[in-house]
Design an enzyme around this catalytic site. Structure first.
Site, PDB file in Angstrom:
ATOM      1  CE  LYS A   1      12.509  89.422  74.479  1.00  0.00           C
ATOM      2  NZ  LYS A   1      13.265  88.022  75.238  1.00  0.00           N
TER       3      LYS A   1
ATOM      4  CD  GLU B   1      18.716  84.220  71.350  1.00  0.00           C
ATOM      5  OE1 GLU B   1      20.320  84.029  71.928  1.00  0.00           O
ATOM      6  OE2 GLU B   1      17.805  84.358  72.413  1.00  0.00           O
TER       7      GLU B   1
ATOM      8  CB  SER C   1       6.586  92.715  76.867  1.00  0.00           C
ATOM      9  OG  SER C   1       6.248  91.880  76.956  1.00  0.00           O
TER      10      SER C   1
HETATM   11  C1  LIG Z   1       6.813  90.619  73.371  1.00  0.00           C
HETATM   12  C2  LIG Z   1       7.524  89.451  74.018  1.00  0.00           C
HETATM   13  N1  LIG Z   1       7.341  89.642  75.912  1.00  0.00           N
HETATM   14  C3  LIG Z   1       7.796  88.501  76.326  1.00  0.00           C
HETATM   15  C4  LIG Z   1       8.770  87.673  75.400  1.00  0.00           C
HETATM   16  C5  LIG Z   1       9.611  86.615  77.269  1.00  0.00           C
HETATM   17  O1  LIG Z   1      10.498  87.399  77.751  1.00  0.00           O
HETATM   18  P1  LIG Z   1      11.454  87.945  78.418  1.00  0.00           P
HETATM   19  O2  LIG Z   1      10.574  86.673  79.405  1.00  0.00           O
HETATM   20  O3  LIG Z   1      12.638  87.324  78.591  1.00  0.00           O
HETATM   21  O4  LIG Z   1      11.139  88.869  78.851  1.00  0.00           O
HETATM   22  C6  LIG Z   1       8.740  87.986  73.838  1.00  0.00           C
HETATM   23  C7  LIG Z   1       9.940  86.487  73.473  1.00  0.00           C
HETATM   24  O5  LIG Z   1      10.570  86.757  72.586  1.00  0.00           O
HETATM   25  C8  LIG Z   1       8.604  88.870  73.855  1.00  0.00           C
HETATM   26  O6  LIG Z   1       8.524  88.354  72.546  1.00  0.00           O
END
Ligand SMILES: Cc1ncc(COP(=O)(O)O)c(C=O)c1O
Length: 398
Positions: free
Chosen positions: A84, A106, A373
């Site tokens: 993020k 948000e 992620s």
């Molecule tokens: C660590 C992490 N992975 C994935 C996501 C999912 O979001 P996105 O699909 O936009 O990557 C989030 C959302 O808060 C997150 O904190």
């Protein structure tokens, strides 16, 4: 700039916002290829965020499965602990260029809120964050972090008190304060041009991966897996590989407690196209066409909509979209901690869980990349409690 991916996307918003979305698009197009903006962002990504993030081979798990070589792209190692921050910092820089002193955002899992609060404190911007009360309870450490960085935090007690309600409140704030405020949307969702902007700012993940795998293996991966909530980490990872038909791309959504219950998310699997939060895209809907309730143990995947580009990629069949349930993500969470010394976010654990299933069908010598992620510190107490409950239940069944 194109506002549509096939029939998906667009800007279905109140008249009062059209001017601001147009201003945002204009300003973004100005900075997109501006060498000064790009150089300033690249420097911050390197010196502040810690990019490039490593591409880590999973020796123990690859050896245990005995098939493909598995790599993790380590977005968990960014400053603040999730992908993020790439988008938050870039959009905060854009807000500054636009002369906006106030930023609203948000947050669901809290990672986007923390990233925005961090970027705003770095760049000297005022920061207001909306968060569902249920999410605030599940992600208490992130609530403290946002406050420490000086963000004004508003808990949202309407609706399901989760991410979709926080987005609605942030949009309401933006409409009221549009002259001095930038809405820093955290995923590849919402009205045009947000999905496009977030796509571009997150593509750094896939661009680095491409360079790193070519350097380490001399070829592209056979398969890439990423989790899909709103879809920003996945689109950032997939984007530079979309033209490479030989690379299999898999997006993993959250099936919660299972599609045979009433507690699941996964609009790309269980939803149908409609208009939601300013865009035409797949959404969970009840039989009256109202937005359906969502559930996932991972707050970042607990969302009834998805970015419009994913809807398009699903329809044309370029990306396969599949799902993992809460309990499978919990087992993957524990397995990665135990085998590799890496603590994944519960969102990322969905990608890991499915990747382990795919790995078992692949051949020796093939290459599988999973986008990790974010890190799981934020999920620790929740995951440990849920794992204890799960093991009790599994023991009583067997
Ligand atoms: C660590 C992490 N992975 C994935 C996501 C999912 O979001 P996105 O699909 O936009 O990557 C989030 C959302 O808060 C997150 O904190």
């Amino acid at each position: 700039m194109e506002g549509f991916y096939g029939k998906y996307g667009g800007a279905y918003v109140a008249e009062t916002l059209i001017g601001n979305l147009e201003e945002l698009e204009r300003e973004y197009l100005k900075v997109k290829d501006d060498p000064d903006f790009r150089a300033e962002l690249a420097k911050l990504l390197k010196d502040f965020v810690g990019r490039p993030t490593p591409l880590t081979p999973l020796h123990a798990i690859s050896a245990e499965i005995g098939r493909p070589k598995i790599y993790l792209k380590r977005e968990d190692l960014t400053h603040t602990g999730a992908h993020k921050i790439n988008n938050a910092l870039a959009q905060a820089l854009l807000a500054k260029r636009m002369g906006k002193q106030r930023v609203v955002a948000e947050t669901g899992a809290g990672q986007h809120g923390v990233a925005v609060a961090t970027a705003c404190s770095l760049l000297g911007l005022d920061c207001v964050i909306y968060m569902g009360a249920v999410d605030a309870e599940r992600q208490a450490p992130n609530v403290q972090r946002m406050k420490l960085h000086g963000a004004e935090l508003h808990l949202v007690h309407t609706g399901q008190k989760t991410l979709k309600d926080a987005i609605s409140e942030a949009i309401r704030d933006w409409i009221t304060n549009v002259n001095d405020t930038h809405y820093l949307l955290g995923s590849a969702v919402g009205p045009h041009p947000f999905p496009n902007i977030v796509h571009d700012f997150q593509s750094v993940i896939g661009l680095e991966t491409r360079e790193q795998i070519l350097e380490q293996e001399g070829r592209l991966p056979d398969c890439i897996v990423a989790c899909v909530g709103g879809g920003s980490n996945a689109i950032g990872m997939f984007s530079p590989f979309l033209e490479d038909e030989e690379v299999r791309l898999i997006g993993v959504q959250a099936a919660g407690k299972g599609f045979d219950t009433d507690k699941y998310a996964g609009p790309l699997i269980k939803g149908r196209p409609g208009i939601f939060q300013g865009a035409h895209t797949y959404i969970l809907q009840n039989s009256d066409g109202q937005i359906g309730k969502s559930h996932s143990i991972a707050p970042g995947l607990d969302y009834p909509g998805v970015g419009p580009q994913h809807s398009y990629l699903k329809d044309i069949g370029r990306v396969e979209y599949t799902f993992i349930q809460d309990h499978e993500a919990l087992h993957a969470f524990e397995y990665l901690c135990h085998k590799e010394g890496i603590l994944p976010a519960l969102e990322s654990s969905h990608a890991v869980a499915y990747a382990l299933q795919v790995a078992a069908t692949m051949d020796e010598g093939q290459i599988l990349v999973v986008n990790l992620s974010g890190r799981g510190d934020k999920d620790l107490s929740q995951a440990i409690e849920a794992l204890a409950r799960l093991k009790e239940k599994e023991a009583s069944v067997s």
